[in-house]
Design an enzyme around this catalytic site. Sequence first.
Site, PDB file in Angstrom:
ATOM      1  N   GLU A 116      -7.154  19.960 -20.005  1.00 31.13           N
ATOM      2  CA  GLU A 116      -7.987  20.563 -18.954  1.00 31.13           C
ATOM      3  C   GLU A 116      -9.400  19.988 -18.966  1.00 31.13           C
ATOM      4  OE1 GLU A 116      -6.623  24.575 -20.307  1.00 31.13           O
ATOM      5  OE2 GLU A 116      -6.649  24.959 -18.160  1.00 31.13           O
ATOM      6  N   GLU A 136       0.609  26.067 -22.225  1.00 28.09           N
ATOM      7  CA  GLU A 136       0.123  27.438 -22.436  1.00 28.09           C
ATOM      8  C   GLU A 136       1.185  28.507 -22.213  1.00 28.09           C
ATOM      9  OE1 GLU A 136      -1.590  25.046 -21.029  1.00 28.09           O
ATOM     10  OE2 GLU A 136      -3.729  25.192 -21.463  1.00 28.09           O
TER      11      GLU A 136
HETATM   12  C1  LIG Z   1     -13.539  36.939 -21.254  1.00 30.27           C
HETATM   13  C2  LIG Z   1     -12.243  36.208 -21.155  1.00 30.27           C
HETATM   14  C3  LIG Z   1     -12.285  35.071 -20.185  1.00 30.27           C
HETATM   15  C4  LIG Z   1     -10.990  34.368 -20.185  1.00 30.27           C
HETATM   16  C5  LIG Z   1     -11.195  32.989 -19.740  1.00 30.27           C
HETATM   17  C6  LIG Z   1     -10.132  32.120 -20.175  1.00 30.27           C
HETATM   18  C7  LIG Z   1     -10.392  31.489 -21.530  1.00 30.27           C
HETATM   19  C8  LIG Z   1      -9.209  30.613 -21.761  1.00 30.27           C
HETATM   20  C9  LIG Z   1      -9.273  29.823 -22.974  1.00 30.27           C
HETATM   21  C10 LIG Z   1      -7.956  29.083 -23.239  1.00 30.27           C
HETATM   22  C11 LIG Z   1      -7.657  27.983 -22.248  1.00 30.27           C
HETATM   23  C12 LIG Z   1      -6.555  27.020 -22.619  1.00 30.27           C
HETATM   24  O1  LIG Z   1      -5.897  26.666 -21.429  1.00 30.27           O
HETATM   25  C13 LIG Z   1      -5.549  27.595 -23.581  1.00 30.27           C
HETATM   26  C14 LIG Z   1      -5.022  26.596 -24.558  1.00 30.27           C
HETATM   27  O2  LIG Z   1      -5.418  25.489 -24.658  1.00 30.27           O
HETATM   28  S1  LIG Z   1      -3.806  27.207 -25.564  1.00 30.27           S
HETATM   29  C15 LIG Z   1      -3.401  25.863 -26.612  1.00 30.27           C
HETATM   30  C16 LIG Z   1      -2.578  24.844 -25.931  1.00 30.27           C
HETATM   31  N1  LIG Z   1      -2.124  23.863 -26.880  1.00 30.27           N
HETATM   32  C17 LIG Z   1      -0.964  23.952 -27.478  1.00 30.27           C
HETATM   33  O3  LIG Z   1      -0.169  24.818 -27.216  1.00 30.27           O
HETATM   34  C18 LIG Z   1      -0.654  22.903 -28.514  1.00 30.27           C
HETATM   35  C19 LIG Z   1      -0.101  23.550 -29.737  1.00 30.27           C
HETATM   36  N2  LIG Z   1       0.097  22.594 -30.795  1.00 30.27           N
HETATM   37  C20 LIG Z   1       1.149  21.763 -30.834  1.00 30.27           C
HETATM   38  O4  LIG Z   1       1.976  21.698 -29.962  1.00 30.27           O
HETATM   39  C21 LIG Z   1       1.244  20.874 -32.031  1.00 30.27           C
HETATM   40  O5  LIG Z   1       0.574  21.489 -33.090  1.00 30.27           O
HETATM   41  C22 LIG Z   1       0.648  19.474 -31.800  1.00 30.27           C
HETATM   42  C23 LIG Z   1      -0.761  19.552 -31.274  1.00 30.27           C
HETATM   43  C24 LIG Z   1       1.550  18.689 -30.835  1.00 30.27           C
HETATM   44  C25 LIG Z   1       0.613  18.722 -33.151  1.00 30.27           C
HETATM   45  O6  LIG Z   1       1.900  18.740 -33.725  1.00 30.27           O
HETATM   46  P1  LIG Z   1       2.147  18.250 -35.219  1.00 30.27           P
HETATM   47  O7  LIG Z   1       1.473  16.968 -35.431  1.00 30.27           O
HETATM   48  O8  LIG Z   1       3.628  18.344 -35.441  1.00 30.27           O
HETATM   49  O9  LIG Z   1       1.402  19.274 -36.168  1.00 30.27           O
HETATM   50  P2  LIG Z   1       1.583  20.850 -36.332  1.00 30.27           P
HETATM   51  O10 LIG Z   1       2.217  21.458 -35.152  1.00 30.27           O
HETATM   52  O11 LIG Z   1       2.185  21.105 -37.659  1.00 30.27           O
HETATM   53  O12 LIG Z   1       0.059  21.316 -36.328  1.00 30.27           O
HETATM   54  C26 LIG Z   1      -0.805  20.915 -37.372  1.00 30.27           C
HETATM   55  C27 LIG Z   1      -1.748  22.047 -37.644  1.00 30.27           C
HETATM   56  O13 LIG Z   1      -2.571  22.212 -36.488  1.00 30.27           O
HETATM   57  C28 LIG Z   1      -2.539  23.570 -36.065  1.00 30.27           C
HETATM   58  N3  LIG Z   1      -2.699  23.587 -34.606  1.00 30.27           N
HETATM   59  C29 LIG Z   1      -2.071  22.828 -33.716  1.00 30.27           C
HETATM   60  N4  LIG Z   1      -2.518  23.095 -32.480  1.00 30.27           N
HETATM   61  C30 LIG Z   1      -3.439  24.073 -32.608  1.00 30.27           C
HETATM   62  C31 LIG Z   1      -4.261  24.774 -31.701  1.00 30.27           C
HETATM   63  N5  LIG Z   1      -4.266  24.529 -30.372  1.00 30.27           N
HETATM   64  N6  LIG Z   1      -5.077  25.723 -32.191  1.00 30.27           N
HETATM   65  C32 LIG Z   1      -5.156  25.979 -33.512  1.00 30.27           C
HETATM   66  N7  LIG Z   1      -4.401  25.326 -34.435  1.00 30.27           N
HETATM   67  C33 LIG Z   1      -3.560  24.390 -33.974  1.00 30.27           C
HETATM   68  C34 LIG Z   1      -1.179  24.064 -36.509  1.00 30.27           C
HETATM   69  O14 LIG Z   1      -1.170  25.449 -36.605  1.00 30.27           O
HETATM   70  C35 LIG Z   1      -1.032  23.376 -37.849  1.00 30.27           C
HETATM   71  O15 LIG Z   1      -1.789  24.120 -38.770  1.00 30.27           O
HETATM   72  P3  LIG Z   1      -1.301  24.241 -40.289  1.00 30.27           P
HETATM   73  O16 LIG Z   1      -1.286  22.856 -40.832  1.00 30.27           O
HETATM   74  O17 LIG Z   1      -2.318  25.120 -40.920  1.00 30.27           O
HETATM   75  O18 LIG Z   1       0.063  24.851 -40.254  1.00 30.27           O
END
Ligand SMILES: CCCCCCCCCCC[C@H](O)CC(=O)SCCNC(=O)CCNC(=O)[C@H](O)C(C)(C)COP(=O)(O)OP(=O)(O)OC[C@H]1O[C@@H](n2cnc3c(N)ncnc32)[C@H](O)[C@@H]1OP(=O)(O)O
Length: 721
Positions: A116, A136
Amino acid sequence: MAKKIGVTMEVGNDGVAVITITNPPVNSLASPIIAGLKEKFQDANQRNDVKAIVLTGNNGRFSGGFDINVFQQVHKTGDLSLMPEVSVELVCNLMEDSRKPVVAAVEGLALGGGLELAMACHARVAAPKAQLGLPELTLGVIPGFGGTQRLPRLVGLAKATDMILLSKSILSEEGHKLGLVDALVPPGDLLSASRKWALDIADGRKPFLRSLHRTDKIGSLSEARAILKNSRQLAKKIAPNMPQHHACIEVIEEGIVHGGYSGVLKEAEVFKQLVLSDTAKGLVHVFFAQRATSKVPNVTDVGLKPRPIKKVAIIGGGLMGSGIATALLLSNIRVLLKEINTEYLMKGIKSVEANIKGLVSRGKLTQDKAGKALSLLKGVLDYTEFKDVDMVIEAVIENIQLKQSIFKELEKVCSPHCILASNTSTIDLDVIGEKTNSKDRIVGAHFFSPAHLMTLLEIVRSKNTSAQVILDLMAVGKAIKKVPVVVGNCIGFAVNRTFFPYAQAAHMLTNLGVDLFRIDSVITSFGLPLGPFQLGDLAGHGIGLAVGPIYAKVYGDRMFNSPLTELLLKSGRNGKINGRGFYIYEKGSKPKPDPQVLSIVEESRKLTNIMPGGKPRSVSDKEIVEMILFPVVNEACRVLDEGVVIRAADLDIASVLGMSFPSYRGGIVFWADMVGPKYIYERLKRLSETYGGFFKPSRYLEERAMKGMLLSESQSSRSRM
Ligand SMILES: CCCCCCCCCCC[C@H](O)CC(=O)SCCNC(=O)CCNC(=O)[C@H](O)C(C)(C)COP(=O)(O)OP(=O)(O)OC[C@H]1O[C@@H](n2cnc3c(N)ncnc32)[C@H](O)[C@@H]1OP(=O)(O)O
């Protein structure tokens, strides 16, 4: 050591400010990152020496999106003020409406909020194979940084709704064709090409495009409405019990009808509602729970390294063996498939070929990759070539003596470092390895059928299995794209044991006079893909009859003895395998409920004679769900109590991936905690007063209900690991 996180800005002599996000491992947009972005964009917009801006992510990854930990905090506290107001202040005002051009330099991945931000830039330059998407909806929310508005304007409405509703990411190559990516460059040239592009915009050599203001790819209002109508139908089909898909379509429509800015405002409103929904709570829990499974105390935290597994032997080419072989071959692992005679061996090899052909015909595998995978397969009839395999997976029928003799033989023919795994689903590992001196390298590798498609791998450790062997199998599981969950040794392990009351409860209900097809329909409406009777048909009633006594031997105090399976088999209804069970199975058509089976059910009812006053018990749909799933929760409590899983969340993942328990309900324990342990306890207690031990609440459930604790809280010390 604390990880370094933050946003930096470097202004070059060319007048380009490079703003870089650093938050390993995926540069997620945590609160300090968002604050840093606001600060740096403000600064860059104000500085006279900055002509143009490049936004990028550190360490080869643009950004994995908004920090999902914040959602979890919001779920715990209910405090929406933890969510930043970003979509207007940062994304529209400071970035898109900036008078200085901003170019996104994208490498690795730009997902969710990451993509985004990139879409709010005035152009996107990407390295090859970068993963781009808005996932999402898999978290129960919608894109919240304007993605619902900008993606349709960049790639067209049909493609955007497809990507968002199905949470499908694309590679930068496809993004380039679609217009989401303006230029594809080698990773080494990414920054220089992005700087140049930004200066070209600043100097008028390239257009200054603001995505939200574009309309060229949206089409007419009537075209847009036709696409959205299809999207609504798709949403109804793929997500009947989830709110975020329909809500997302409404938000997209708002932008089409009233303009992008209006869409951005509605997006924030809807986001706020969705983030607190039970669906978002369940799906966010599943996200973290799945990742937590790779953390196994005393295995993954003691400095061990997985050994390479290049060649695996599989004993038994039946349904499971051929499925496991397929999964390994697809990940470039050499496989020796062993059978007892040529006929069985040819059958096994044909099954592997059919699995792989199926993937090709469904477009999931190229012909080239299929050929490569099959070239790694070799069929054998004896153990001669077992001397250099790194792992053996035994996948023969559930016969204790047979398995014991195989393992005794394996100990002789394999090298001493070879891992000896069994795909047993019920038999105690200690019993299987009883006659060997290799107990430390014997491990359970419990795959779910069809093994090349189902993602769960239960890794069963006995008291003797070494940490190294568990780590090695976890690495193999990941390499073949499974989610390995390490569990302790008991009859049925975590998944089958937890779910054995599922079929039993269904049999009890139908013997109480409830229509079996209604039970299936209520359970599928709850969210499981198959009701208990159709699932029984799929597994095969012969298997049900064979494993019943094994469970009865250990869990006999809480078994409901239904004659239904035996009666079914007597009348030649083995299940899907021979086209007749509770349902009729015909090639090319959906399973049809078979009314003729009702006479068999009547016979069973006569034999059990449990209908109150001889009349069918009247139950509501809610009672059906409770009578079928609360006994499952009860068994889950025993599994937690005995320490069969490391943490409650592991059982959630196992139930979602092994039993297809709906992920949006967070898994079996998470769901039970949402329903309330006290309520479940009281319902089971009342049921047990009427119907006996089958429903008797477990000690663990009772204790938590009395103390007002969640089932997922704290673990017993009686660990099996
Ligand atoms: C007052 C209120 C107003 C409201 C307004 C609105 C506000 C809105 C804000 C949000 C807007 C936004 O649109 C929302 C988002 O962006 S939601 C997140 C979207 N992203 C995802 O869904 C991606 C999720 N992650 C993955 O798919 C995978 O992790 C990967 C990025 C493809 C990487 O994969 P891989 O290499 O296999 O590694 P892991 O999956 O094992 O991940 C490694 C560690 O990283 C952590 N991780 C991954 N992504 C996130 C993340 N987005 N946030 C936090 N942490 C993340 C994951 O947990 C692993 O951690 P550990 O090693 O500790 O287990």
